[in-house]
Design an enzyme around this catalytic site. Structure first.
Site, PDB file in Angstrom:
ATOM      1  N   CYS A  42     -64.441  56.959  17.984  1.00 30.85           N
ATOM      2  CA  CYS A  42     -65.318  55.855  17.573  1.00 30.85           C
ATOM      3  C   CYS A  42     -64.531  54.791  16.792  1.00 30.85           C
ATOM      4  O   CYS A  42     -63.977  55.091  15.730  1.00 30.85           O
ATOM      5  CB  CYS A  42     -66.447  56.427  16.712  1.00 30.85           C
ATOM      6  SG  CYS A  42     -67.425  55.210  15.834  1.00 30.85           S
ATOM      7  N   CYS A  67     -65.737  54.323  13.206  1.00 37.57           N
ATOM      8  CA  CYS A  67     -65.340  55.473  12.390  1.00 37.57           C
ATOM      9  C   CYS A  67     -63.868  55.368  12.001  1.00 37.57           C
ATOM     10  O   CYS A  67     -63.490  55.727  10.876  1.00 37.57           O
ATOM     11  CB  CYS A  67     -65.578  56.773  13.149  1.00 37.57           C
ATOM     12  SG  CYS A  67     -67.290  57.044  13.634  1.00 37.57           S
TER      13      CYS A  67
END
Length: 170
Positions: A29, A32
């Protein structure tokens, strides 16, 4: 050594005692990855702030992400003695620290009792996530290891579902 604790299905109950900030992330991600350095810095400040900082890799812990009903990444929760609140503020180090130091979490509505990660309902949700992982493993075994065609694997699961339904109906 990181001061951010890695949580999994076997040790997640640690967050039921004390004050925690938890991040649910996936290694792939981009959002992230952007918060990773900030989260590590936040973890280094945890002792000064009087909290524990943890993280959960949703790709490794689907049952735990199901228990917390994680639908977006990264997702951050605050926990204080088993009372959970979803953090929706800015993801800067200063804002994360202020959330704790200024006790801003007190103004956030706690997660409803039936949706709480420690509730029976979310325990069942975690079980469903584990069950779906088990089905995926069987499908991969049938198609990858045994060389069964994908549609044959689907047919096997359809028949199993119908048979189980019939047996439960009887």
């Amino acid at each position: 050594r990181s001061s951010v604790r890695v949580l999994c299905g076997s040790n997640w109950s640690l967050v039921l005692q004390g004050q925690w900030m938890l991040e649910f992330y996936a290694p792939w991600c981009p959002a992230c990855q952007q918060i990773e350095a900030t989260w590590e810095s936040f973890g280094k400040e945890s002792e000064r702030l009087g909290i524990n900082v943890g993280k959960v890799d949703v790709t490794q812990e689907p049952g735990l992400s199901g228990r917390f009903f994680v639908t977006t990444l990264p997702t951050i929760y605050h926990a204080n003695d088993g009372v959970f609140r979803r953090y929706r503020g800015s993801r800067t180090l200063e804002d994360l620290q202020d959330y704790i130091l200024e006790r801003k979490w007190e103004a956030v509505e706690p997660v409803a009792g039936w949706k709480s990660p420690s509730s029976i309902m979310m325990h069942g949700m975690a079980g469903l996530f584990h069950f779906s992982g088990w089905i995926r493993q069987i499908h991969n075994y049938l198609t990858g290891t045994l060389g069964v065609h994908v549609w044959v694997s689907y047919a096997i699961f359809i028949l199993a579902t119908l048979l189980i339904g019939l047996l439960l109906g009887l």
